[in-house]
Write a protein that holds these residues in place. Structure first.
Motif, PDB file in Angstrom:
ATOM      1  N   GLN A 112       3.596   5.755  -5.687  1.00 21.79           N
ATOM      2  CA  GLN A 112       3.410   5.852  -7.139  1.00 21.79           C
ATOM      3  C   GLN A 112       2.285   6.812  -7.484  1.00 21.79           C
ATOM      4  O   GLN A 112       2.410   7.621  -8.407  1.00 21.79           O
ATOM      5  CB  GLN A 112       3.119   4.477  -7.736  1.00 21.79           C
ATOM      6  CG  GLN A 112       4.308   3.571  -7.751  1.00 21.79           C
ATOM      7  CD  GLN A 112       3.985   2.196  -8.296  1.00 21.79           C
ATOM      8  OE1 GLN A 112       3.085   2.041  -9.107  1.00 21.79           O
ATOM      9  NE2 GLN A 112       4.730   1.201  -7.846  1.00 21.79           N
TER      10      GLN A 112
ATOM     11  N   VAL B 126       6.708  -2.538  -3.916  1.00 26.22           N
ATOM     12  CA  VAL B 126       5.532  -3.337  -4.280  1.00 26.22           C
ATOM     13  C   VAL B 126       5.974  -4.735  -4.734  1.00 26.22           C
ATOM     14  O   VAL B 126       5.362  -5.742  -4.357  1.00 26.22           O
ATOM     15  CB  VAL B 126       4.687  -2.638  -5.363  1.00 26.22           C
ATOM     16  CG1 VAL B 126       3.561  -3.538  -5.844  1.00 26.22           C
ATOM     17  CG2 VAL B 126       4.135  -1.313  -4.838  1.00 26.22           C
TER      18      VAL B 126
ATOM     19  N   LEU C  77       2.352   1.652  -3.513  1.00 23.06           N
ATOM     20  CA  LEU C  77       1.342   2.131  -4.462  1.00 23.06           C
ATOM     21  C   LEU C  77       0.973   3.588  -4.193  1.00 23.06           C
ATOM     22  O   LEU C  77       0.757   4.363  -5.133  1.00 23.06           O
ATOM     23  CB  LEU C  77       0.109   1.240  -4.415  1.00 23.06           C
ATOM     24  CG  LEU C  77       0.318  -0.177  -4.963  1.00 23.06           C
ATOM     25  CD1 LEU C  77      -0.889  -1.059  -4.662  1.00 23.06           C
ATOM     26  CD2 LEU C  77       0.608  -0.153  -6.452  1.00 23.06           C
TER      27      LEU C  77
ATOM     28  N   THR D  77       0.831  -1.205   0.000  1.00 21.77           N
ATOM     29  CA  THR D  77       0.000   0.000   0.000  1.00 21.77           C
ATOM     30  C   THR D  77       0.863   1.252   0.000  1.00 21.77           C
ATOM     31  O   THR D  77       0.576   2.219  -0.721  1.00 21.77           O
ATOM     32  CB  THR D  77      -0.953  -0.012   1.209  1.00 21.77           C
ATOM     33  OG1 THR D  77      -1.746  -1.211   1.153  1.00 21.77           O
ATOM     34  CG2 THR D  77      -1.861   1.198   1.217  1.00 21.77           C
TER      35      THR D  77
END
Length: 178
Positions: A42, A69, A39, A36
């Motif tokens: 990102q 990730v 992400l 998490t």
């Protein structure tokens, strides 16, 4: 955004093979918080205004977040379907690292979805990208919601996600004690 389609497809396939959505709660995913965080990084790198703030370090931050990730995916590789996700993630990570922290996109594929997005993006157009077969060569039809370019790695990730969901929804037969 291509990968988002894998979730409803996985659920539909899961039901078609006799699965139940509540069985997904049995999946014991590890390092979810780490994935998490990766992400979220990102998302921040490629969203205004945070993406502008990252500036020249965006490629390095992107590669680092992908590595985070990827580590979380590898931690879960024993779960059915996750190995396919890992292969796809490795393909994408290889293409991005080989191209300096960016994912090259085919100009024709980009044109079919309206060109490069405005604002921060992980996509670039280069004349001769490294590991070209692993780059964003394909495009979803522009009439689909979230139409975007995608790579072979994205396809593998999506197939792996759909398979993980569908297989996770199946009822496992009881095994008699030995």
């Amino acid at each position: 955004m291509f990968i988002l389609y894998a979730i409803p497809i996985g659920i539909i396939v899961g039901y078609l093979i006799g699965g139940r959505l509540e069985h997904l709660a049995r999946l014991r995913l590890r390092w979810v918080a780490l994935a998490t965080i990766g992400l979220a990084i990102q998302l921040a790198v490629f969203t205004d205004p945070a993406g502008v703030w990252f500036g020249d370090v965006s490629p390095a931050v992107y590669v680092g977040s992908m590595a985070i990730v990827f580590a979380a995916v590898l931690r879960n590789v024993a779960i059915r379907g996750v190995a396919v996700i890992a292969i796809g993630a490795a393909c994408n990570l290889a293409a991005i690292v080989a191209n300096g922290g960016w994912m090259p996109a085919d100009p024709g594929a980009l044109a079919s979805v309206g060109g490069l997005p405005t604002g921060p993006s992980n996509s670039i157009v280069v004349a001769d990208p490294a590991l070209r077969p692993l780059t964003d060569l394909f495009a979803l039809p522009s009439w689909l919601p979230f139409a975007n370019v995608f790579s072979v790695g994205d396809v593998l990730i999506a197939v792996g996600i759909a398979a993980t969901i569908a297989l996770g929804m199946r009822t496992r037969p009881a095994v008699a004690p030995a």
